[in-house]
Design a protein around this motif. Structure first.
Motif, PDB file in Angstrom:
ATOM      1  N   GLN A  87      10.861  16.574  66.836  1.00  0.00           N
ATOM      2  CA  GLN A  87      11.745  16.938  65.739  1.00  0.00           C
ATOM      3  C   GLN A  87      11.308  16.245  64.448  1.00  0.00           C
ATOM      4  N   LYS A  88      10.810  15.017  64.579  1.00  0.00           N
ATOM      5  CA  LYS A  88      10.322  14.331  63.375  1.00  0.00           C
ATOM      6  C   LYS A  88       9.084  15.032  62.826  1.00  0.00           C
ATOM      7  N   VAL A  89       8.270  15.601  63.720  1.00  0.00           N
ATOM      8  CA  VAL A  89       7.119  16.368  63.242  1.00  0.00           C
ATOM      9  C   VAL A  89       7.605  17.576  62.435  1.00  0.00           C
ATOM     10  N   VAL A  90       8.680  18.209  62.909  1.00  0.00           N
ATOM     11  CA  VAL A  90       9.236  19.334  62.163  1.00  0.00           C
ATOM     12  C   VAL A  90       9.694  18.867  60.776  1.00  0.00           C
ATOM     13  N   PHE A  91      10.360  17.730  60.728  1.00  0.00           N
ATOM     14  CA  PHE A  91      10.753  17.179  59.423  1.00  0.00           C
ATOM     15  C   PHE A  91       9.525  16.946  58.553  1.00  0.00           C
ATOM     16  N   ALA A  92       8.500  16.354  59.159  1.00  0.00           N
ATOM     17  CA  ALA A  92       7.290  16.029  58.388  1.00  0.00           C
ATOM     18  C   ALA A  92       6.683  17.277  57.788  1.00  0.00           C
ATOM     19  N   LYS A  93       6.666  18.363  58.558  1.00  0.00           N
ATOM     20  CA  LYS A  93       5.994  19.549  58.037  1.00  0.00           C
ATOM     21  C   LYS A  93       6.775  20.141  56.872  1.00  0.00           C
ATOM     22  N   TRP A  94       8.092  19.999  56.904  1.00  0.00           N
ATOM     23  CA  TRP A  94       8.879  20.507  55.775  1.00  0.00           C
ATOM     24  C   TRP A  94       8.818  19.560  54.589  1.00  0.00           C
ATOM     25  N   LEU A  95       8.805  18.259  54.853  1.00  0.00           N
ATOM     26  CA  LEU A  95       8.729  17.305  53.741  1.00  0.00           C
ATOM     27  C   LEU A  95       7.407  17.445  53.006  1.00  0.00           C
ATOM     28  N   GLU A  96       6.346  17.812  53.728  1.00  0.00           N
ATOM     29  CA  GLU A  96       5.054  18.084  53.112  1.00  0.00           C
ATOM     30  C   GLU A  96       5.186  19.103  51.993  1.00  0.00           C
ATOM     31  N   ALA A  97       6.071  20.064  52.184  1.00  0.00           N
ATOM     32  CA  ALA A  97       6.219  21.136  51.199  1.00  0.00           C
ATOM     33  C   ALA A  97       7.128  20.722  50.048  1.00  0.00           C
ATOM     34  N   GLU A  98       7.622  19.501  50.078  1.00  0.00           N
ATOM     35  CA  GLU A  98       8.480  18.950  49.028  1.00  0.00           C
ATOM     36  C   GLU A  98       9.608  19.895  48.634  1.00  0.00           C
ATOM     37  N   PRO A  99      10.516  20.156  49.562  1.00  0.00           N
ATOM     38  CA  PRO A  99      11.598  21.097  49.278  1.00  0.00           C
ATOM     39  C   PRO A  99      12.649  20.494  48.355  1.00  0.00           C
ATOM     40  N   THR A 100      13.327  21.366  47.609  1.00  0.00           N
ATOM     41  CA  THR A 100      14.459  20.909  46.806  1.00  0.00           C
ATOM     42  C   THR A 100      15.770  21.175  47.531  1.00  0.00           C
ATOM     43  N   VAL A 101      15.727  22.128  48.465  1.00  0.00           N
ATOM     44  CA  VAL A 101      16.915  22.420  49.263  1.00  0.00           C
ATOM     45  C   VAL A 101      16.539  22.254  50.728  1.00  0.00           C
ATOM     46  N   LEU A 102      17.276  21.399  51.423  1.00  0.00           N
ATOM     47  CA  LEU A 102      16.988  21.145  52.822  1.00  0.00           C
ATOM     48  C   LEU A 102      18.176  21.633  53.648  1.00  0.00           C
ATOM     49  N   LEU A 103      17.931  22.671  54.450  1.00  0.00           N
ATOM     50  CA  LEU A 103      18.987  23.210  55.299  1.00  0.00           C
ATOM     51  C   LEU A 103      18.715  22.730  56.718  1.00  0.00           C
ATOM     52  N   LEU A 104      19.724  22.197  57.362  1.00  0.00           N
ATOM     53  CA  LEU A 104      19.503  21.636  58.684  1.00  0.00           C
ATOM     54  C   LEU A 104      20.439  22.302  59.675  1.00  0.00           C
ATOM     55  N   ASP A 105      19.856  22.955  60.671  1.00  0.00           N
ATOM     56  CA  ASP A 105      20.657  23.647  61.665  1.00  0.00           C
ATOM     57  C   ASP A 105      20.612  22.852  62.958  1.00  0.00           C
ATOM     58  N   ASP A 106      21.667  22.111  63.222  1.00  0.00           N
ATOM     59  CA  ASP A 106      21.747  21.288  64.424  1.00  0.00           C
ATOM     60  C   ASP A 106      20.486  20.430  64.575  1.00  0.00           C
ATOM     61  N   PRO A 107      20.186  19.612  63.559  1.00  0.00           N
ATOM     62  CA  PRO A 107      18.865  18.977  63.499  1.00  0.00           C
ATOM     63  C   PRO A 107      18.610  17.942  64.587  1.00  0.00           C
ATOM     64  N   THR A 108      19.645  17.486  65.250  1.00  0.00           N
ATOM     65  CA  THR A 108      19.398  16.444  66.261  1.00  0.00           C
ATOM     66  C   THR A 108      19.677  16.956  67.671  1.00  0.00           C
ATOM     67  N   ARG A 109      19.566  18.276  67.857  1.00  0.00           N
ATOM     68  CA  ARG A 109      19.858  18.826  69.179  1.00  0.00           C
ATOM     69  C   ARG A 109      18.957  18.223  70.248  1.00  0.00           C
ATOM     70  N   GLY A 110      19.591  17.747  71.281  1.00  0.00           N
ATOM     71  CA  GLY A 110      18.862  17.300  72.459  1.00  0.00           C
ATOM     72  C   GLY A 110      17.934  16.122  72.250  1.00  0.00           C
ATOM     73  N   ILE A 111      18.220  15.277  71.259  1.00  0.00           N
ATOM     74  CA  ILE A 111      17.362  14.104  71.129  1.00  0.00           C
ATOM     75  C   ILE A 111      18.199  12.846  71.283  1.00  0.00           C
ATOM     76  N   ASP A 112      17.522  11.751  71.625  1.00  0.00           N
ATOM     77  CA  ASP A 112      18.273  10.561  72.012  1.00  0.00           C
ATOM     78  C   ASP A 112      18.892   9.874  70.799  1.00  0.00           C
ATOM     79  N   ILE A 113      19.766   8.962  71.077  1.00  0.00           N
ATOM     80  CA  ILE A 113      20.602   8.376  70.042  1.00  0.00           C
ATOM     81  C   ILE A 113      19.781   7.592  69.020  1.00  0.00           C
TER      82      ILE A 113
END
Lengths: 356, 526
Positions: free
Chosen positions: B406-432
């Motif tokens: 999931q952090k890799v997914v974040f990294a790939k979007w942060l690479e694109a330097e977004p101004t709007v970040l939409l997160l759909d259940d961003p922590t599904r199935g990951i540990d605390i």
């Protein structure tokens, strides 16, 4: 070819040369080259081709003659060029079954245009353009009728072949005269290397760069890896598919033009069944049918392996009617070998890699 | 009756069920409720033999029941109607009623015998369709009834309805009443799993509440409970603590100045009804609701993935969102999905290739050549910054854990330097631990001026990380919770009832109109 042979030769040397006997960096560089080579997807087909050449040559040393080997290269070039385009499509989980028919139809186009008195070179360029258009038509069918590529190109496989038969009245059409520069250059050779072979090598080099280093190449492999994620990442999937289909068609056109240059005439039955051989060559070369992975060099080597088998059979006095069977057996052997190597490599990686 | 005693199940160190006792009696409808991750689904899977528990036993009428697969459960009369519809859309209604147990004579299927058994069941359910109608022609609601009919035709003794109302709309509750009455008359023991607490209290005889893999309220008469009480039990004591240690910036949500994402009168037929919302930069806004309430449609609309039937969406730079999903991405919108295997990562590719996928490959921002070396070094920066645990950037993403993927997914979007970040259940199935790291990251990005909208089915998560939570009900915004009202309990209650509890009027709706329109040419907003 020039890409692959030097590292192949240096890899065993790297191990056999005792340390210190060669200048600094010598064995190290060879070892690096060896490692680079081992990581390539086309390792299996390369080994298989070299082994097969050595085995056939051991039975009959005439097989090692430069002219004989170049002859195989020349014969393999047409399927090789088609296979390079197929590798792109397979990498994005698509398929083009019409390439054999595109090949025949563009060869005919080139011959007909030249026959009408058009400059042969211009005819050739136009024929390549026609190939691109045929690919575009495939893409349009896929896009606007929502057909899977295998279905759309199965239909155009018959349509394009039918066009070639209809336009030629089912007969051969002569191309530019044999003494025209078009024929002497495309049908000739440079330092003994046939022009068709050189074209294959150039196509390979260019497409390898396209596949490995351009956004288009990355997009193709991204789509094959995970189509939904590709779409979600903003990759224009439909456009990339269209580009790849056009590329495949244009390569079919290129192969067709080379045929006119080499053989001097087009036959409406030219290239029947080449689509499957092109797929086989790409798969032998390490391109995955599951998508996400492709090797242009591997696809070309795969077609060369098929060529080696075809001409090698003559040296073993295999009855001509067994040819097809033998070709199938070799495809099976090559793919199995590759699969085994891959699994071992993956096993090793899983063993080393820490699962986090 | 069906009983479960001391059921335990752990998945690789994560306790899904920590000794659960559960029982259903014939002729009663028992609700099973709890938050996501409370263990409901796992318990259901144990009851139908899809999951073998680590410890504990199942008893059917006092005799021990050993289930090794779902077929065994069906043989014992335990049937389930699941969340995911499992019909064959190409086949007709009748063929769907008897999967694997068609009445046969020799090799031939007896359609007449099938019809004789199927018709009365469908009539009882009030499903008025021809038996030879293909299932793909049925509405979602009819399909749901067909699924129930399929379960009933086998004469089950225990029927588990897993989230039946996710497809049955609120107006169909009356119908569902009828169905449950039928089931009671047939002396079937019904387990009713649902997130719609209002429905649960209205339809069921008893309620069992689960939390963190345990039963916290065993089979209690529904009449003695309220939505408020049930929510309290679902969240437990730690709910309050979670909210307190949440990462609120404490900053008041001010609108009308500075860059913001604006949705103006957005309508998507059947899903969103004339929704106007402004999300300013610098705060984290959550969206919540029950399934079908429209909160996820809002996210899809803002990502360009859903066509608007009316209204428009304006990005922080003042441009209108156009060009579908790819258009949105080129305009600086990023959608991080919790379904990373499907929409996020390429499992067979190296970390660096995944990280470069949006910026260098899809958007072609690095020119005509993709330089692997440069992508690698940039990926290394992200690995360091986001704390992605991987031996190297050349590691295949499939070899990483869910949180690191999931952090890799974040990294790939942060690479694109977004101004709007939409997160759909961003922590599904990951540990605390990984969750906490992602929360910190979101807060940091927000402070850098990114507009953020978070959707999550987990009310506690929203309460912990958001500065404001917008609750949807029936395709409209029904509340904008912030400050003291912003806690998991209230979110859950408003999600279910559509009104803010305690009769307190919702906080004054910020006036979008005046502030927005001053920036717009006249007539531009409508």
């Amino acid at each position: 070819m020039h890409e692959t042979i030097p590292p192949q030769e240096s890899a065993p040397e790297g191990r056999s040369v005792p340390a210190g006997t060669s200048p600094r960096g010598g064995p190290g560089r060879a070892r690096t080259a060896g490692r680079v080579l081992v990581r390539q997807d086309y390792l299996g087909v390369l080994v298989a081709t070299v082994v097969l050449v050595l085995v056939i040559g051991a039975f009959d040393t005439r097989f090692f003659q430069f002219g004989q080997l170049m002859n195989i290269l020349s014969q393999s070039s047409y399927i090789g060029i088609l296979a390079c385009g197929m590798a792109f499509l397979l990498a994005m989980r698509e398929l083009d079954l019409s390439v054999g028919s595109v090949y025949a139809l563009t060869a005919l186009t080139c011959a007909l245009l030249a026959d009408q008195g058009l400059n042969p070179w211009v005819s050739g360029l136009l024929a390549i353009g026609v190939g691109g258009l045929l690919g575009l038509f495939n893409a349009v069918l896929i896009q606007f009728f929502g057909l899977p590529s295998i279905v759309a190109t199965l239909a155009t496989l018959a349509m394009y072949r039918g066009l070639a038969l209809a336009l030629s009245n089912g007969t051969q059409v002569l191309g530019p005269p044999i003494d025209d520069p078009f024929s002497t250059i495309l049908g000739g050779s440079v330092w003994g290397v046939p022009t068709t072979g050189i074209v294959l090598i150039v196509v390979c080099a260019v497409l390898t760069v396209v596949l490995r280093s351009t956004p288009f190449g990355y997009r193709v492999r991204s789509i094959g890896s995970n189509p939904e994620a590709a779409q979600f990442s903003g990759i224009p999937v439909a456009r990339v598919r269209m580009q790849a289909m056009v590329l495949s068609g244009a390569l079919g056109g290129l192969a067709g033009v080379l045929t006119i240059g080499y053989f001097g005439s087009s036959d409406p039955n030219l290239g029947t069944g080449y689509e499957l051989l092109a797929i086989a060559a790409a798969v032998i070369g390490g391109t995955s049918l599951r998508g996400g992975k492709a090797s242009v060099v591997g696809a070309a080597l795969g077609s060369i392996l098929l060529g080696v088998v075809a001409s090698g059979l003559a040296y073993f006095n295999v009855p001509i009617n067994w040819n097809q069977f033998a070709t199938g057996a070799v495809i099976l052997a090559a793919v199995s070998l590759d699969s085994a190597v891959r699994r071992r490599r993956q096993g090793a990686r899983a063993g080393n890699g820490v699962r986090l | 009756m069906l009983e479960a005693q001391g059921i335990r199940k752990t998945y690789g160190g994560v306790v899904a069920l920590a000794g659960v006792d559960f029982a259903v009696r014939p002729g009663t409808v028992q609700a099973l409720v709890g938050e996501n991750g409370a263990g409901k689904s796992t318990l259901v899977k144990v009851l139908v033999g899809a999951v073998t528990p680590d410890a504990g036993a199942l008893r059917l009428d006092g005799a021990e029941l050993r289930l090794t697969n779902t077929l065994g459960a069906i043989g014992k009369g335990i049937a389930v109607v699941s969340q995911e519809l499992s019909l064959f859309p190409d086949l007709d209604v009748l063929s769907n009623m008897f999967p694997m147990r068609e009445p046969r004579r020799g090799p031939w299927v007896l359609r007449r015998a099938m019809a004789e058994r199927a018709r009365p069941v469908l009539d009882e359910l009030g499903l008025d369709v021809a038996l030879d109608e293909p299932v793909e022609g049925l509405s979602l609601e009819q399909r749901q009834l067909l699924e129930i009919g399929r379960a009933l035709v086998a004469d089950p003794r225990v029927l588990i309805l897993d989230e039946p109302t996710s497809a049955l709309h609120a107006s169909e509750t009356e119908r569902l009443h009828g169905v449950l009455r039928t089931l009671r008359q047939r002396d079937v023991a019904v387990v009713y799993v649902s997130h719609h607490l209002e429905d649960v209290l209205a339809l069921c005889d008893e309620v069992t509440v689960m939390r963190d893999g345990r039963v916290v309220v065993p089979a209690t008469a529904a009449g003695s409970l309220s939505v408020d009480r049930v929510v309290h039990h679902m969240l437990g004591e730690k709910a309050a603590a979670m909210v307190e240690e949440g990462a609120h910036s404490g900053a008041p949500v001010t609108r009308g100045s500075g860059p913001s994402l604006r949705l103006e009168n957005v309508t998507v037929h059947g899903e969103l009804d004339d929704v106007t919302l402004e999300v300013p930069a610098g705060v984290i806004v959550g969206v919540a609701g029950v399934a079908g309430s429209g909160y996820r449609t809002l996210l899809a609309a803002a990502a360009g993935a859903t066509r608007l039937d009316a209204g428009r969406i304006v990005l922080p730079d003042g441009a209108e969102l156009t060009g579908g999903q790819r258009g949105a991405i080129t305009q600086g919108v990023a959608l991080v999905s919790g379904d990373r295997r499907r929409f996020g990562v390429m499992l067979d590719k190296a970390v660096w290739e995944n990280v470069g996928q949006v910026r260098s490959v899809a958007l072609r921002r690095d020119g005509a050549l993709v330089r692997a070396g440069r992508l690698r070094s940039r990926a290394e920066e992200h690995v360091g910054r986001l704390g992605i645990r991987t031996p190297s950037v050349d590691q295949e993403v499939g070899m990483l854990s869910g949180g690191n993927q999931q952090k890799v997914v974040f990294a790939k979007w942060l690479e694109a330097e977004p101004t709007v970040l939409l997160l759909d259940d961003p922590t599904r199935g990951i540990d605390i631990g990984a969750k906490a790291e992602i929360y910190t990251l979101l807060r940091a990005l927000s402070e850098q001026g990114t507009v953020q909208v978070v959707a999550s089915p987990d009310a506690r998560e929203l309460a912990a990380i958001c500065d404001e939570v917008v609750v949807f009900y029936g395709g409209r915004i029904c509340a904008q919770l912030r400050g003291e009202q912003l806690d998991a309990h209230t979110i859950l209650e408003v999600m279910n009832t559509g009104v803010v509890p305690g009769g307190a009027a919702p906080p004054p709706r910020p006036v979008h109109g005046g502030a927005v329109r001053t920036h717009e040419p006249p007539g531009g907003a409508q």
